[in-house]
Write a protein that holds these residues in place. Structure first.
Motif, short mmCIF file in Angstrom:
data_model
loop_
_atom_site.label_atom_id
_atom_site.label_comp_id
_atom_site.label_asym_id
_atom_site.label_seq_id
_atom_site.Cartn_x
_atom_site.Cartn_y
_atom_site.Cartn_z
N THR A 241 35.28 33.67 48.62
CA THR A 241 35.20 33.56 46.58
C THR A 241 34.39 35.41 47.06
O THR A 241 33.89 35.80 48.36
CB THR A 241 33.84 32.88 46.87
OG1 THR A 241 34.37 31.45 46.76
CG2 THR A 241 33.58 33.70 45.34
N LEU A 242 35.30 36.54 46.28
CA LEU A 242 35.49 37.63 46.21
C LEU A 242 33.89 38.18 45.30
O LEU A 242 33.80 37.01 45.07
CB LEU A 242 36.49 38.75 45.34
CG LEU A 242 35.98 39.59 44.92
CD1 LEU A 242 36.22 40.64 45.88
CD2 LEU A 242 36.97 40.33 43.63
N THR A 243 33.25 38.46 46.44
CA THR A 243 31.58 39.16 45.65
C THR A 243 31.55 40.39 44.85
O THR A 243 32.71 41.19 44.52
CB THR A 243 31.19 40.17 46.38
OG1 THR A 243 30.87 39.06 47.73
CG2 THR A 243 29.29 40.22 46.62
N GLY A 244 31.46 39.64 43.26
CA GLY A 244 31.84 40.52 41.71
C GLY A 244 31.03 41.50 42.13
O GLY A 244 29.70 41.84 43.11
N THR A 245 31.11 42.87 41.13
CA THR A 245 30.98 43.97 41.37
C THR A 245 30.29 44.16 39.33
O THR A 245 30.97 43.80 38.71
CB THR A 245 31.22 45.01 41.84
OG1 THR A 245 32.61 45.37 40.94
CG2 THR A 245 32.17 44.33 43.41
N ASP A 246 29.90 46.06 39.24
CA ASP A 246 29.99 45.84 37.62
C ASP A 246 31.25 45.99 37.31
O ASP A 246 31.28 46.39 35.82
CB ASP A 246 28.66 47.48 38.05
CG ASP A 246 27.36 47.19 38.33
OD1 ASP A 246 26.91 46.04 37.90
OD2 ASP A 246 27.07 47.80 38.03
N THR A 252 38.06 33.27 43.53
CA THR A 252 38.26 32.35 44.20
C THR A 252 39.74 32.38 44.95
O THR A 252 40.61 31.88 43.87
CB THR A 252 37.45 31.22 44.67
OG1 THR A 252 36.18 31.03 44.39
CG2 THR A 252 37.01 30.07 45.61
N SER A 253 39.49 31.73 46.58
CA SER A 253 41.36 31.89 46.10
C SER A 253 41.54 30.90 46.81
O SER A 253 40.70 28.94 46.60
CB SER A 253 41.44 32.41 47.73
OG SER A 253 40.77 31.56 49.10
#
Length: 298
Positions: A241-246, A252-253
């Motif tokens: 799961t990619l950590t989201g940013t601003d 998620t894969s």
């Protein structure tokens, strides 16, 4: 014999409109009638604002706005002496030129791409003044737009005043991918790695992306997740799961296989040869890093 003299008759001109309100960018026409045989001409009191021309065939005067006016412009219609008709009395047309209405522009939101984007380009057709508006990160960006002298906004109050246009860069969606994971037992929890993510806005790979990995026993990412990365030999499943940013959203894969295979055990013995004396036992020490049962055979 006596002299016979025939004098000219004074010609007359009439114009269809004595006043004419024009809008910048659109010509106006005024019809006229003329009963003489001279040449009809026209003259503007301010050619920087209005010019004129005469169509004698169709008997109309074309008024061409050059710039918006703040005061009246007088167009004088004339006809000089002809053969049988003398000059007509001049007629005048009072002309005003209003500003042309232009819609206040809009700008569509743009998704984050990690590169600088032009949100609103420099306007070159002359309706209003502005500067180029650019941005990179998710945010709201503003630019001031002011109608030029010949234009006005088509709606709202203060139609000749500067207005602020707001353009936005919004978060990009993302896609996360990872391949199957293969590890060899080493006695420790072994975290997965190798996931990558791309921005949906332009399919570029996200640099410096951070991921969390979720692990499951078995061949699917279902049931209760493990509390830590696998440590023992077996078949597992994992997703990243990619950590989201601003600037971009999480994703998620798909679920992929995680296999931990056995490590080959090793045995070492302190003596590779041993001489014994009948009646007395001998010993040889060994080391073993596996988890099986050590046996010996003569």
């Amino acid at each position: 014999c006596v002299k016979y003299t025939m004098s000219q008759k004074q010609a007359t001109i009439t114009v269809g409109d004595s006043t004419k309100a024009l809008t910048f960018g659109t010509n106006g026409e005024v019809t006229y009638t003329y009963d003489g045989d001279g040449t009809v001409t026209c003259e503007s009191s301010d050619t920087s604002k209005v010019t004129c021309s005469v169509d004698t065939t169709n008997k109309k005067i074309t008024l061409t706005p050059v710039a918006a006016t703040t005061s009246n412009v007088t167009v004088t219609v004339k006809a000089g002496n002809g053969t049988n008709y003398s000059a007509a009395d001049n007629k005048t047309i009072t002309v005003t030129v209003g500003r042309k209405s232009v819609a206040f522009p809009t700008c569509a939101d743009k998704a984050y791409t990690a590169a600088e984007q032009t949100l609103f380009a420099a306007h070159t057709s002359g309706e209003y003044t502005n500067t180029v508006l650019k941005g990179t990160n998710v945010n709201s960006y503003t630019v001031s737009l002011t109608p030029t002298a010949n234009y006005q906004w088509s709606s709202g109050d203060n139609v000749t005043s500067a207005r602020t246009l707001t353009c936005k860069i919004v978060k990009s969606d993302t896609t996360t991918t990872m391949s199957a994971v293969t590890k060899t037992y080493n006695g420790s929890n072994q975290a997965a790695s190798g996931a990558s993510a791309k921005l949906s806005s332009n399919s570029s790979t996200i640099s410096g992306a951070a991921f969390t990995y979720t692990y499951y026993s078995g061949d699917s990412c279902s049931g209760t997740a493990l509390t830590a990365a696998p440590k023992t030999v077996g078949t597992y499943s994992v997703k990243a799961t990619l950590t989201g940013t601003d600037n971009y959203n999480t994703s998620t894969s798909s679920c992929v296989k995680y296999t931990m295979s056995q490590k080959k055990a090793t045995i070492t013995v302190a003596d590779s040869t041993k001489t014994l004396t009948f009646g007395t036992n001998g010993e040889v020490t060994y080391t073993y890093d596996g988890d099986g049962t050590v046996t010996c055979e003569s």
